[in-house]
Design a protein around this motif. Structure first.
Motif, PDB file in Angstrom:
ATOM      1  N   TRP A  14       0.848  -1.194   0.000  1.00 38.07           N
ATOM      2  CA  TRP A  14       0.000   0.000   0.000  1.00 38.07           C
ATOM      3  C   TRP A  14       0.883   1.244   0.000  1.00 38.07           C
ATOM      4  N   LEU A  15       0.603   2.190  -0.908  1.00 38.32           N
ATOM      5  CA  LEU A  15       1.368   3.425  -0.969  1.00 38.32           C
ATOM      6  C   LEU A  15       0.595   4.500  -0.210  1.00 38.32           C
ATOM      7  N   GLU A  16       1.110   4.868   0.928  1.00 33.19           N
ATOM      8  CA  GLU A  16       0.415   5.802   1.819  1.00 33.19           C
ATOM      9  C   GLU A  16       0.575   7.225   1.310  1.00 33.19           C
ATOM     10  N   GLY A  17      -0.531   7.974   1.277  1.00 34.88           N
ATOM     11  CA  GLY A  17      -0.492   9.369   0.855  1.00 34.88           C
ATOM     12  C   GLY A  17      -1.805   9.772   0.218  1.00 34.88           C
ATOM     13  N   GLU A  18      -1.813  10.936  -0.422  1.00 35.06           N
ATOM     14  CA  GLU A  18      -3.017  11.458  -1.067  1.00 35.06           C
ATOM     15  C   GLU A  18      -2.702  11.827  -2.495  1.00 35.06           C
ATOM     16  N   ASP A  19      -3.650  11.559  -3.401  1.00 34.58           N
ATOM     17  CA  ASP A  19      -3.350  11.785  -4.806  1.00 34.58           C
ATOM     18  C   ASP A  19      -3.218  13.277  -5.118  1.00 34.58           C
ATOM     19  N   LEU A  20      -2.362  13.568  -6.065  1.00 31.94           N
ATOM     20  CA  LEU A  20      -2.025  14.939  -6.423  1.00 31.94           C
ATOM     21  C   LEU A  20      -3.233  15.701  -6.961  1.00 31.94           C
ATOM     22  N   GLN A  21      -4.110  15.010  -7.669  1.00 31.86           N
ATOM     23  CA  GLN A  21      -5.281  15.687  -8.231  1.00 31.86           C
ATOM     24  C   GLN A  21      -6.136  16.325  -7.134  1.00 31.86           C
ATOM     25  N   SER A  22      -6.265  15.645  -6.001  1.00 34.82           N
ATOM     26  CA  SER A  22      -7.076  16.168  -4.905  1.00 34.82           C
ATOM     27  C   SER A  22      -6.438  17.390  -4.259  1.00 34.82           C
ATOM     28  N   LEU A  23      -5.107  17.418  -4.215  1.00 33.19           N
ATOM     29  CA  LEU A  23      -4.400  18.475  -3.496  1.00 33.19           C
ATOM     30  C   LEU A  23      -4.031  19.665  -4.370  1.00 33.19           C
ATOM     31  N   LEU A  24      -3.897  19.440  -5.665  1.00 38.60           N
ATOM     32  CA  LEU A  24      -3.401  20.476  -6.569  1.00 38.60           C
ATOM     33  C   LEU A  24      -4.212  21.775  -6.532  1.00 38.60           C
TER      34      LEU A  24
END
Length: 305
Positions: A87-97
Protein backbone atom coordinates in the motif's frame (compact mmCIF):
# COMPACT_ATOMS: atom_id res chain seq x y z
CA UNK A 1 -10.69 -14.49 -2.85
CA UNK A 2 -10.39 -17.12 -0.12
CA UNK A 3 -8.01 -19.17 -2.27
CA UNK A 4 -5.40 -16.40 -2.32
CA UNK A 5 -2.47 -17.97 -0.42
CA UNK A 6 -2.24 -15.38 2.38
CA UNK A 7 -6.00 -14.78 2.69
CA UNK A 8 -6.01 -16.16 6.25
CA UNK A 9 -3.91 -13.18 7.37
CA UNK A 10 -6.48 -10.61 6.12
CA UNK A 11 -8.34 -9.01 9.04
CA UNK A 12 -9.85 -6.12 7.06
CA UNK A 13 -11.00 -6.02 3.42
CA UNK A 14 -12.24 -2.58 2.33
CA UNK A 15 -13.47 -2.00 -1.26
CA UNK A 16 -11.92 0.94 -3.14
CA UNK A 17 -14.31 2.67 -5.51
CA UNK A 18 -12.07 5.48 -6.74
CA UNK A 19 -10.58 5.16 -10.22
CA UNK A 20 -11.79 4.21 -13.69
CA UNK A 21 -10.24 0.74 -13.94
CA UNK A 22 -12.47 -2.30 -14.34
CA UNK A 23 -10.42 -4.05 -11.65
CA UNK A 24 -12.02 -4.67 -8.28
CA UNK A 25 -9.69 -3.04 -5.76
CA UNK A 26 -9.43 -3.54 -2.01
CA UNK A 27 -7.46 -2.05 0.84
CA UNK A 28 -6.27 -5.00 2.90
CA UNK A 29 -5.04 -4.96 6.49
CA UNK A 30 -3.28 -8.05 7.77
CA UNK A 31 -3.07 -9.48 11.26
CA UNK A 32 0.42 -7.97 11.59
CA UNK A 33 -0.89 -4.48 10.77
CA UNK A 34 0.46 -4.36 7.22
CA UNK A 35 -1.60 -2.51 4.57
CA UNK A 36 -1.86 -4.05 1.12
CA UNK A 37 -3.58 -3.31 -2.18
CA UNK A 38 -5.45 -6.21 -3.77
CA UNK A 39 -6.54 -5.95 -7.41
CA UNK A 40 -8.83 -8.61 -8.87
CA UNK A 41 -9.49 -8.88 -12.62
CA UNK A 42 -11.33 -11.20 -14.99
CA UNK A 43 -9.36 -14.28 -15.99
CA UNK A 44 -9.61 -13.14 -19.63
CA UNK A 45 -7.34 -10.20 -18.72
CA UNK A 46 -4.56 -12.42 -17.41
CA UNK A 47 -2.02 -11.44 -20.08
CA UNK A 48 -2.61 -7.71 -19.57
CA UNK A 49 -2.48 -7.98 -15.78
CA UNK A 50 0.62 -10.13 -15.87
CA UNK A 51 2.25 -7.46 -18.05
CA UNK A 52 1.26 -4.77 -15.54
CA UNK A 53 2.73 -6.81 -12.69
CA UNK A 54 5.93 -7.30 -14.67
CA UNK A 55 6.13 -3.52 -15.18
CA UNK A 56 5.96 -3.01 -11.43
CA UNK A 57 8.80 -5.48 -10.92
CA UNK A 58 10.95 -3.52 -13.37
CA UNK A 59 10.06 -0.06 -12.05
CA UNK A 60 10.72 -1.23 -8.48
CA UNK A 61 14.40 -1.54 -9.41
CA UNK A 62 14.55 2.24 -10.09
CA UNK A 63 13.86 3.19 -6.48
CA UNK A 64 10.65 5.05 -7.39
CA UNK A 65 7.99 4.89 -4.63
CA UNK A 66 5.31 2.56 -6.03
CA UNK A 67 2.97 -0.15 -4.81
CA UNK A 68 5.58 -2.88 -4.59
CA UNK A 69 4.66 -6.23 -6.21
CA UNK A 70 4.17 -9.01 -3.66
CA UNK A 71 2.22 -11.79 -5.35
CA UNK A 72 0.37 -12.60 -8.57
CA UNK A 73 -1.87 -15.51 -9.40
CA UNK A 74 -5.28 -17.02 -10.13
CA UNK A 75 -8.13 -17.00 -7.62
CA UNK A 76 -11.87 -17.60 -7.23
CA UNK A 77 -11.66 -21.11 -8.67
CA UNK A 78 -9.98 -19.94 -11.86
CA UNK A 79 -12.44 -17.13 -12.59
CA UNK A 80 -10.12 -14.26 -11.69
CA UNK A 81 -6.51 -13.17 -11.55
CA UNK A 82 -5.14 -11.13 -8.67
CA UNK A 83 -2.27 -8.76 -7.95
CA UNK A 84 -1.22 -8.27 -4.34
CA UNK A 85 0.80 -5.09 -3.82
CA UNK A 86 2.11 -3.01 -0.96
CA UNK A 87 0.00 0.00 0.00
CA UNK A 88 1.37 3.43 -0.97
CA UNK A 89 0.42 5.80 1.82
CA UNK A 90 -0.49 9.37 0.86
CA UNK A 91 -3.02 11.46 -1.07
CA UNK A 92 -3.35 11.79 -4.81
CA UNK A 93 -2.03 14.94 -6.42
CA UNK A 94 -5.28 15.69 -8.23
CA UNK A 95 -7.08 16.17 -4.90
CA UNK A 96 -4.40 18.48 -3.50
CA UNK A 97 -3.40 20.48 -6.57
CA UNK A 98 -6.32 22.98 -6.56
CA UNK A 99 -5.44 24.11 -3.03
CA UNK A 100 -1.76 24.66 -3.75
CA UNK A 101 -0.13 27.98 -4.53
CA UNK A 102 1.04 28.48 -8.09
CA UNK A 103 4.63 28.00 -6.96
CA UNK A 104 3.71 24.67 -5.31
CA UNK A 105 1.84 23.53 -8.42
CA UNK A 106 4.88 24.27 -10.54
CA UNK A 107 7.28 22.55 -8.12
CA UNK A 108 5.16 19.40 -7.99
CA UNK A 109 4.92 19.44 -11.77
CA UNK A 110 8.73 19.47 -11.98
CA UNK A 111 8.95 16.52 -9.55
CA UNK A 112 6.35 14.55 -11.51
CA UNK A 113 8.14 15.19 -14.81
CA UNK A 114 11.42 14.01 -13.31
CA UNK A 115 9.72 10.82 -12.12
CA UNK A 116 8.35 10.07 -15.58
CA UNK A 117 11.75 10.67 -17.16
CA UNK A 118 13.20 8.09 -14.76
CA UNK A 119 10.52 5.56 -15.71
CA UNK A 120 11.46 6.10 -19.34
CA UNK A 121 15.02 4.94 -18.71
CA UNK A 122 13.74 1.36 -19.02
CA UNK A 123 14.22 0.51 -22.72
CA UNK A 124 11.88 -1.41 -24.97
CA UNK A 125 12.86 -4.93 -26.05
CA UNK A 126 15.06 -4.96 -29.14
CA UNK A 127 12.40 -6.94 -31.03
CA UNK A 128 9.53 -4.55 -30.20
CA UNK A 129 7.29 -3.67 -33.14
CA UNK A 130 8.22 -0.21 -34.52
CA UNK A 131 6.12 2.44 -32.83
CA UNK A 132 5.18 4.15 -36.11
CA UNK A 133 3.68 0.91 -37.46
CA UNK A 134 1.61 0.14 -34.39
CA UNK A 135 0.52 3.70 -33.64
CA UNK A 136 -0.60 4.52 -37.18
CA UNK A 137 -2.77 1.40 -37.17
CA UNK A 138 -4.24 2.61 -33.87
CA UNK A 139 -4.86 6.11 -35.25
CA UNK A 140 -6.36 4.89 -38.52
CA UNK A 141 -8.70 2.63 -36.57
CA UNK A 142 -9.84 5.66 -34.54
CA UNK A 143 -10.43 7.72 -37.67
CA UNK A 144 -12.30 4.87 -39.40
CA UNK A 145 -14.43 4.39 -36.30
CA UNK A 146 -15.35 8.09 -36.31
CA UNK A 147 -16.12 8.04 -40.04
CA UNK A 148 -18.55 5.16 -39.47
CA UNK A 149 -20.67 7.31 -37.16
CA UNK A 150 -23.77 9.09 -38.47
CA UNK A 151 -23.06 12.37 -36.67
CA UNK A 152 -20.11 14.39 -37.97
CA UNK A 153 -18.44 17.48 -36.53
CA UNK A 154 -16.53 20.06 -38.55
CA UNK A 155 -14.06 20.48 -35.67
CA UNK A 156 -13.03 16.84 -35.94
CA UNK A 157 -12.18 17.30 -39.61
CA UNK A 158 -9.57 19.86 -38.56
CA UNK A 159 -7.92 17.29 -36.27
CA UNK A 160 -8.04 14.51 -38.86
CA UNK A 161 -6.47 16.75 -41.50
CA UNK A 162 -3.76 17.78 -39.03
CA UNK A 163 -3.00 14.15 -38.17
CA UNK A 164 -2.85 13.09 -41.80
CA UNK A 165 -0.51 15.96 -42.65
CA UNK A 166 1.86 15.14 -39.79
CA UNK A 167 2.23 11.37 -39.76
CA UNK A 168 5.90 11.86 -40.66
CA UNK A 169 6.50 13.02 -37.07
CA UNK A 170 6.37 9.52 -35.62
CA UNK A 171 8.79 7.91 -38.06
CA UNK A 172 11.73 6.46 -36.18
CA UNK A 173 10.49 7.50 -32.75
CA UNK A 174 12.31 5.68 -29.92
CA UNK A 175 10.50 3.36 -27.54
CA UNK A 176 10.75 2.85 -23.79
CA UNK A 177 8.58 1.49 -21.04
CA UNK A 178 5.48 3.72 -20.78
CA UNK A 179 3.09 4.22 -17.89
CA UNK A 180 0.11 4.99 -20.19
CA UNK A 181 -1.91 6.79 -17.52
CA UNK A 182 0.47 9.21 -15.81
CA UNK A 183 -2.30 11.58 -14.71
CA UNK A 184 -2.29 13.59 -11.51
CA UNK A 185 -4.74 11.22 -9.83
CA UNK A 186 -2.18 8.42 -10.21
CA UNK A 187 0.59 10.45 -8.56
CA UNK A 188 0.68 10.24 -4.78
CA UNK A 189 2.09 12.86 -2.42
CA UNK A 190 3.74 10.83 0.31
CA UNK A 191 3.93 11.84 4.01
CA UNK A 192 7.54 12.99 3.45
CA UNK A 193 6.32 15.25 0.55
CA UNK A 194 8.01 13.12 -2.11
CA UNK A 195 5.95 11.72 -4.97
CA UNK A 196 4.98 8.13 -5.68
CA UNK A 197 3.23 6.53 -8.67
CA UNK A 198 0.35 4.06 -8.87
CA UNK A 199 -1.76 2.31 -11.53
CA UNK A 200 0.76 1.30 -14.17
CA UNK A 201 -1.78 0.56 -16.85
CA UNK A 202 -1.57 -1.52 -20.03
CA UNK A 203 -5.28 -1.12 -20.78
CA UNK A 204 -5.17 2.18 -22.71
CA UNK A 205 -2.77 1.22 -25.50
CA UNK A 206 -2.76 -2.51 -24.66
CA UNK A 207 1.04 -2.47 -24.70
CA UNK A 208 3.68 -1.44 -22.20
CA UNK A 209 6.25 0.04 -24.59
CA UNK A 210 6.02 3.03 -26.89
CA UNK A 211 7.20 6.52 -27.66
CA UNK A 212 8.00 8.00 -24.22
CA UNK A 213 6.55 11.36 -25.26
CA UNK A 214 3.09 9.83 -25.68
CA UNK A 215 3.06 9.47 -21.88
CA UNK A 216 3.15 13.25 -21.48
CA UNK A 217 -0.36 13.74 -22.82
CA UNK A 218 -1.48 12.07 -19.58
CA UNK A 219 0.22 14.62 -17.31
CA UNK A 220 -3.20 15.78 -16.05
CA UNK A 221 -6.76 14.63 -16.46
CA UNK A 222 -7.03 17.21 -19.20
CA UNK A 223 -10.76 16.85 -19.66
CA UNK A 224 -10.91 18.99 -16.52
CA UNK A 225 -9.46 22.49 -16.19
CA UNK A 226 -5.72 22.09 -16.68
CA UNK A 227 -3.20 23.78 -14.37
CA UNK A 228 -0.74 25.82 -16.49
CA UNK A 229 1.81 26.00 -13.65
CA UNK A 230 1.74 22.28 -12.94
CA UNK A 231 1.80 21.30 -16.62
CA UNK A 232 4.58 23.75 -17.47
CA UNK A 233 6.59 22.48 -14.52
CA UNK A 234 5.93 18.89 -15.60
CA UNK A 235 7.28 19.44 -19.10
CA UNK A 236 10.36 21.30 -17.84
CA UNK A 237 10.98 18.74 -15.12
CA UNK A 238 10.88 15.99 -17.74
CA UNK A 239 13.36 17.76 -20.02
CA UNK A 240 15.46 19.41 -17.32
CA UNK A 241 14.61 22.82 -18.81
CA UNK A 242 12.99 24.10 -21.98
CA UNK A 243 11.86 21.29 -24.31
CA UNK A 244 12.81 21.22 -27.99
CA UNK A 245 10.32 22.35 -30.64
CA UNK A 246 10.19 18.75 -31.85
CA UNK A 247 8.50 17.84 -28.58
CA UNK A 248 5.71 20.40 -29.02
CA UNK A 249 5.08 19.13 -32.54
CA UNK A 250 4.67 15.62 -31.17
CA UNK A 251 2.53 16.85 -28.28
CA UNK A 252 0.02 18.51 -30.62
CA UNK A 253 -0.06 15.38 -32.77
CA UNK A 254 -0.68 13.04 -29.84
CA UNK A 255 -3.33 15.26 -28.27
CA UNK A 256 -5.18 15.38 -31.61
CA UNK A 257 -5.08 11.58 -31.88
CA UNK A 258 -6.21 11.14 -28.28
CA UNK A 259 -9.13 13.55 -28.70
CA UNK A 260 -10.54 11.45 -31.55
CA UNK A 261 -10.13 8.24 -29.54
CA UNK A 262 -12.01 9.83 -26.63
CA UNK A 263 -14.75 11.08 -28.95
CA UNK A 264 -15.26 7.51 -30.15
CA UNK A 265 -15.62 6.34 -26.57
CA UNK A 266 -18.33 8.93 -25.92
CA UNK A 267 -20.13 7.81 -29.10
CA UNK A 268 -20.28 4.31 -27.62
CA UNK A 269 -21.77 5.80 -24.46
CA UNK A 270 -24.37 7.70 -26.50
CA UNK A 271 -22.93 11.09 -25.50
CA UNK A 272 -20.81 12.34 -28.42
CA UNK A 273 -21.33 15.95 -27.29
CA UNK A 274 -19.05 15.25 -24.33
CA UNK A 275 -16.26 14.11 -26.63
CA UNK A 276 -16.84 17.16 -28.81
CA UNK A 277 -16.04 19.38 -25.82
CA UNK A 278 -12.62 17.71 -25.62
CA UNK A 279 -12.08 18.21 -29.35
CA UNK A 280 -12.92 21.89 -29.03
CA UNK A 281 -10.56 22.20 -26.08
CA UNK A 282 -7.66 20.78 -28.10
CA UNK A 283 -8.39 23.16 -30.96
CA UNK A 284 -8.39 26.07 -28.51
CA UNK A 285 -5.11 24.97 -26.91
CA UNK A 286 -3.37 24.73 -30.29
CA UNK A 287 -5.05 27.65 -32.11
CA UNK A 288 -6.98 25.37 -34.47
CA UNK A 289 -3.78 23.33 -34.87
CA UNK A 290 -1.87 26.35 -36.21
CA UNK A 291 0.48 26.53 -33.19
CA UNK A 292 1.99 23.40 -31.67
CA UNK A 293 2.85 25.18 -28.40
CA UNK A 294 -0.34 24.87 -26.28
CA UNK A 295 -1.87 27.93 -24.64
CA UNK A 296 -1.36 26.47 -21.17
CA UNK A 297 2.42 26.25 -21.60
CA UNK A 298 3.93 29.30 -19.87
CA UNK A 299 6.88 29.82 -22.18
CA UNK A 300 7.89 33.19 -20.71
CA UNK A 301 7.56 32.08 -17.09
CA UNK A 302 10.86 32.45 -15.20
CA UNK A 303 11.06 29.03 -13.62
CA UNK A 304 14.40 29.75 -11.90
CA UNK A 305 12.67 31.85 -9.21
Amino acid sequence: MKDIPCYDTFVKIEPITKGASDDKKYLIETASGQKLLLRISDIEDTDVKEAEYSILERVATLGIPISQPIDFGVCNDGKNVYQLLSWLEGEDLQSLLPNMTEAEQYAHGVKAGELLRLIHTIPAPSNAEPWEVWFMEYVQESIDCYNDEDIKFEEVNVLIKYIQNNTHLIKGRPQTLIHSDFIDSNIIILPDSNLGVIDFNCEIFERDYGDPWVDIIFMEEWDNEISPRYSTGFVRGYFGGEPPQEFFNMLAFYFACDAIAILNETYEEGKPEIGLVDVQRILRWFDNMNNSVPTWYLKDFNYTK
